[in-house]
Motif scaffolding. Structure first.
Motif, PDB file in Angstrom:
ATOM      1  N   THR A  27       0.826  -1.198   0.000  1.00  0.00           N
ATOM      2  CA  THR A  27       0.000   0.000   0.000  1.00  0.00           C
ATOM      3  C   THR A  27       0.871   1.263   0.000  1.00  0.00           C
ATOM      4  OG1 THR A  27      -0.075   0.219   2.410  1.00  0.00           O
ATOM      5  CG2 THR A  27      -1.670  -1.294   1.392  1.00  0.00           C
ATOM      6  N   VAL A  51       4.894   1.911   1.186  1.00  0.00           N
ATOM      7  CA  VAL A  51       5.978   2.488   0.389  1.00  0.00           C
ATOM      8  C   VAL A  51       6.456   3.819   0.947  1.00  0.00           C
ATOM      9  CG1 VAL A  51       5.217   1.322  -1.714  1.00  0.00           C
ATOM     10  CG2 VAL A  51       4.468   3.659  -1.266  1.00  0.00           C
ATOM     11  N   HIS A  86      -6.683  -1.676  -6.810  1.00  0.00           N
ATOM     12  CA  HIS A  86      -5.455  -2.363  -7.200  1.00  0.00           C
ATOM     13  C   HIS A  86      -4.994  -1.834  -8.547  1.00  0.00           C
ATOM     14  CE1 HIS A  86      -7.105  -4.927 -10.414  1.00  0.00           C
ATOM     15  NE2 HIS A  86      -8.108  -5.267  -9.617  1.00  0.00           N
ATOM     16  N   GLU A 123      -0.250  -5.255 -11.728  1.00  0.00           N
ATOM     17  CA  GLU A 123       0.088  -5.981 -10.503  1.00  0.00           C
ATOM     18  C   GLU A 123      -0.981  -5.723  -9.449  1.00  0.00           C
ATOM     19  OE1 GLU A 123       0.753  -8.126  -8.017  1.00  0.00           O
ATOM     20  OE2 GLU A 123       2.549  -8.337  -9.279  1.00  0.00           O
ATOM     21  N   ARG A 132      -1.280  -6.733  -6.540  1.00  0.00           N
ATOM     22  CA  ARG A 132      -0.830  -6.569  -5.157  1.00  0.00           C
ATOM     23  C   ARG A 132      -0.370  -5.154  -4.867  1.00  0.00           C
ATOM     24  NH1 ARG A 132       2.931 -11.791  -5.758  1.00  0.00           N
ATOM     25  NH2 ARG A 132       3.106 -10.716  -7.768  1.00  0.00           N
ATOM     26  N   HIS A 133      -0.392  -4.293  -5.852  1.00  0.00           N
ATOM     27  CA  HIS A 133      -0.121  -2.873  -5.654  1.00  0.00           C
ATOM     28  C   HIS A 133      -1.459  -2.184  -5.356  1.00  0.00           C
ATOM     29  CE1 HIS A 133       3.845  -2.979  -8.212  1.00  0.00           C
ATOM     30  NE2 HIS A 133       3.863  -3.776  -7.166  1.00  0.00           N
ATOM     31  N   TRP A 158       2.791   6.719  -5.336  1.00  0.00           N
ATOM     32  CA  TRP A 158       2.299   5.338  -5.369  1.00  0.00           C
ATOM     33  C   TRP A 158       0.822   5.305  -5.766  1.00  0.00           C
ATOM     34  CZ3 TRP A 158       4.586   0.832  -5.660  1.00  0.00           C
ATOM     35  CH2 TRP A 158       3.852  -0.332  -5.416  1.00  0.00           C
ATOM     36  N   HIS A 188       0.542   5.803  -9.381  1.00  0.00           N
ATOM     37  CA  HIS A 188       0.901   4.558 -10.071  1.00  0.00           C
ATOM     38  C   HIS A 188      -0.273   3.590 -10.091  1.00  0.00           C
ATOM     39  CE1 HIS A 188       2.533   0.554 -10.663  1.00  0.00           C
ATOM     40  NE2 HIS A 188       2.360   0.263  -9.383  1.00  0.00           N
ATOM     41  N   VAL A 189      -0.895   3.380  -8.947  1.00  0.00           N
ATOM     42  CA  VAL A 189      -1.965   2.388  -8.845  1.00  0.00           C
ATOM     43  C   VAL A 189      -3.176   2.784  -9.679  1.00  0.00           C
ATOM     44  CG1 VAL A 189      -3.631   1.315  -7.260  1.00  0.00           C
ATOM     45  CG2 VAL A 189      -1.229   1.516  -6.591  1.00  0.00           C
ATOM     46  N   VAL A 212       8.285   1.203  -7.377  1.00  0.00           N
ATOM     47  CA  VAL A 212       7.887  -0.119  -7.868  1.00  0.00           C
ATOM     48  C   VAL A 212       9.019  -1.119  -7.655  1.00  0.00           C
ATOM     49  CG1 VAL A 212       7.318  -1.447  -9.941  1.00  0.00           C
ATOM     50  CG2 VAL A 212       6.167   0.732  -9.508  1.00  0.00           C
ATOM     51  N   ALA A 262       9.110  -1.880  -3.974  1.00  0.00           N
ATOM     52  CA  ALA A 262       7.954  -2.708  -3.615  1.00  0.00           C
ATOM     53  C   ALA A 262       8.166  -4.151  -4.049  1.00  0.00           C
ATOM     54  CB  ALA A 262       6.686  -2.144  -4.254  1.00  0.00           C
ATOM     55  N   THR A 263       8.773  -4.336  -5.210  1.00  0.00           N
ATOM     56  CA  THR A 263       9.085  -5.692  -5.683  1.00  0.00           C
ATOM     57  C   THR A 263      10.061  -6.363  -4.732  1.00  0.00           C
ATOM     58  OG1 THR A 263       8.713  -5.067  -7.988  1.00  0.00           O
ATOM     59  CG2 THR A 263      10.031  -7.043  -7.597  1.00  0.00           C
TER      60      THR A 263
END
Length: 218
Positions: free
Chosen positions: A28, A32, A88, A92, A94-95, A135, A138-139, A178, A181-182
C-alpha cells in the motif's frame, strides 16, 4: 468514476475489517512511504508481517475527525470527490492504494486528492507523503494529485481554510518505488517460505507464479 476504475476496487475503508484484510495482501501507499532504499526493506517486512505496533493516538484521531470536512472543501473548490475505496493496479494486483479523493474528467484523465492534518507549518510536502502520492498515482494511473493539508494548534485548525498544492506524476520516482515494492514482496515471500518450511507446511501453489507471490498468512 469509470467502469474500469470501479472494477479495480478491492475493498472499502468503511468496512474496516475487509479493508485491513485486503491491505494485508498487498503493498500500500503506507508501506511504500517508508521505503527510501534497499536498506529499509527488512524493517518494512517486519512491520508488514508483525504489525507496526501503532494503533493510533490523539493526532490520528484528530485527522480522522477532520478528514470529512477537508474532503468536502476539496470537492467544493476543486471538484475532486471523496473516496474510501481501495484500488489495485492494472498489471500488478498486489499494488494497492486508498486515495482520499478521485475524479475522472471527460477525457478519462484521473486526478486524485490526498488529505493530511499537521501540527507543523510545512515549507513543502514531506517526502514520505510524496512517496504515498506517487504510489497512488501509479496504482490508479493518475496524472496529478491535490494534496490538501490543515495545520492545527492544540487540535484547533489554524486558518479559515486548508492549504493545498498540486503534485504532478513523476514516472522516475514511481519506477523507484515499484522496484522497492518488488524487493519488499520478494522479502516477504522469502520469510513466509522459510516459516512454512520450519513448520513443515506444504509449499503453496501460488509460489510457482513467475512473479514471486506476496504469501502472507490469512
Amino acid at each position: 468514476m469509470t467502469p474500469e476504475l470501479a472494477a479495480r476496487i478491492v475493498a472499502d475503508s468503511r468496512d474496516r475489517v475487509a479493508w485491513v484484510r485486503a491491505r494485508s495482501r498487498g503493498i500500500t501507499a503506507t508501506d511504500v512511504a517508508t521505503l527510501t532504499s534497499e536498506r529499509t526493506i527488512p524493517r518494512a517486512a517486519d512491520a508488514k508481517l508483525q504489525g507496526s505496533g501503532f494503533s493510533g493516538n490523539a493526532y490520528t484521531a484528530h485527522g480522522r475527525r477532520r478528514e470529512p470536512e477537508i474532503a468536502a472543501w476539496v470537492a467544493a473548490t476543486h471538484g475532486i470527490q471523496p473516496s474510501s475505496a481501495l484500488f489495485h493496479a492494472v498489471v500488478e494486483k498486489r499494488h494497492l492504494a486508498t486515495p482520499d479523493g478521485v475524479s475522472v474528467d471527460a477525457s478519462g484523465r484521473v486526478t486524485l486528492a490526498e488529505i493530511k492534518t499537521t501540527n507543523k507549518a510545512w515549507r513543502s510536502i514531506p517526502r514520505s507523503y510524496l512517496r504515498q502520492v506517487w504510489w497512488q498515482q501509479h496504482v490508479l494511473g493518475a496524472e496529478r494529485t491535490l494534496v490538501a493539508w490543515e495545520e492545527h494548534d492544540g487540535f484547533v485548525p489554524v486558518g479559515d481554510e486548508p492549504r493545498c498544492a498540486w503534485v504532478d506524476r513523476d514516472d522516475a520516482e514511481i519506477a523507484k518505488l515499484v522496484g522497492l515494492a518488488t524487493a519488499l514482496i520478494d522479502e516477504l515471500h522469502r520469510r513466509t517460505m522459510l516459516s512454512r518450511r520450519a513448520e513443515g507446511m506444504p509449499r503453496p501453489a501460488i509460489a510457482r507464479e513467475p512473479y514471486r507471490a506476496l504469501a502472507l498468512a490469512d
